[in-house]
Design an enzyme around this catalytic site. Structure first.
Site: not given
Length: 349
Positions: A97, A117, A121, A124, A162-163, A194, A216-217, A335
């Site tokens: 997407e 991914c 997380c 997510c 994804g990362e 990111s 990403s914190l 997000c």
């Protein structure tokens, strides 16, 4: 546009040097590589036959082994706020997407770098899908190349599925084509990549690219961040920030920290103080993001008052902070909501 042939190599995503090699391998002079680069990255040709300043004979030779590598989106869904979500096929027969976000004179494209991914997380939807494969450079660039609104784009963010650091080679190939003079010739300041914080990959990205970086914190506390983001266990954000302090972000290159605000979880003054401590003296900004509920996860978004209080505290203590506008929630384009799990399972979205 043509589908990618399984037995042919995509030209999309190749560098100028690689295109010159293709020219030589097919019996053409090296300068034909420059012609191909212009057809790909300036004129966005749909197929090799469209490269009309290359002879018909040479185009036939090219077509024996190569294809442009572009494919149109399979689906399009538009939000009430004008955000558009596209579903793009990949060369491996998967889907990703991509989200187009118009905003007055700005138009941002949120691109994906993987199908699913590995990071898992908690908050997510992409992580719930699991990992199904890396995108090639052609797959990544096709999200731009075949975008109907391509000519309106002002910014690109690698914040989709994804990362990016987990697929760094292909991300660097894609951003290289976007920023090189032989490619799209974009300023790297128009591109943000990111990461949850894969330390060694981050170092390489910073040293090999001039694009903006977003980390990403989501929590400054180790145990809590590990609960939200399993990557924290192996790569603590304290170590990531310490590594980032060794680089200069005081000029045009921007470093930002993404922070989804969960009501009653990470929105207290104690959290705010820890963020200030963690980032003190580092040239950066914090983007506060509203949480969008996903099935089976007992987390809730903070209210506007808490979001504003957190922003004002951080900014008042020297950490420039903004609240990011939420877009495309009604079409699951906001997000943390991107997922092609249903499509991968053969069901309609």
């Amino acid at each position: 546009m043509t589908r990618i042939d399984d037995d042919k190599t995509p030209l999309l995503g190749m560098s100028l040097a690689e295109l010159k090699d293709v020219a030589r391998l097919t019996g053409m002079p090296a300068f034909a590589g420059g012609q191909m680069a212009k057809w790909l990255y300036t004129r966005h040709v749909a197929d090799i036959d469209g490269m009309t300043d290359i002879s018909r004979q040479n185009r036939e030779r090219l077509k024996e082994r190569y294809t442009v590598g572009c494919m149109p989106p399979a689906e399009r869904v538009e939000s009430v706020d004008g955000t558009v979500k596209y579903l793009f096929p990949t060369a491996a027969g998967k889907f990703v997407e991509t989200v187009f976000i118009p905003d007055n004179d700005r138009a941002t494209l949120c691109v994906s770098s993987q199908v699913g991914c590995k990071m898992n997380c908690l908050f997510c939807q992409t992580g719930k899908q699991g990992f199904e494969g890396n995108l090639t450079a052609a797959d990544i660039l096709n999200q731009i190349y075949s975008l109907p609104e391509r000519d309106r784009l002002t910014n690109i963010v690698f914040m989709g599925q994804g990362e990016p650091m987990d697929n760094l080679d292909n991300v660097l190939r894609a951003t290289g084509a976007l920023t090189a003079q032989w490619g799209y010739a974009w300023s790297p300041k128009r591109i943000t990549v990111s990461s949850v914080g894969l330390r060694n990959k981050l170092k390489r990205f910073i040293e090999e690219s001039d694009c903006h970086l977003a980390i990403s914190l989501h929590s400054p506390l180790h145990d809590q961040r590990a609960m939200l983001m399993p990557a924290e266990k192996a790569m603590p954000v304290e170590e990531i920030v310490a590594m980032l302090r060794g680089y200069d972000f005081s000029h045009q290159r921007r470093l930002s920290f993404e922070y989804i605000v969960f009501g009653g979880l990470n929105d207290s003054k104690a959290h705010a103080r820890e963020i200030v401590r963690l980032l003190k003296g580092l040239e950066c900004r914090v983007n506060l993001i509203r949480f969008h509920q996903i099935p089976g996860v007992d987390l809730h978004g903070a209210d506007e008052e808490r979001m504003t209080a957190l922003r004002d505290y951080l900014t008042g203590h020297g950490v420039f902070t903004t609240i990011r506008a939420s877009r495309g929630q009604d079409i699951y384009a906001a997000c943390g909501l991107l997922s092609t799990a249903r499509k991968e399972a053969g069901k309609a979205l």
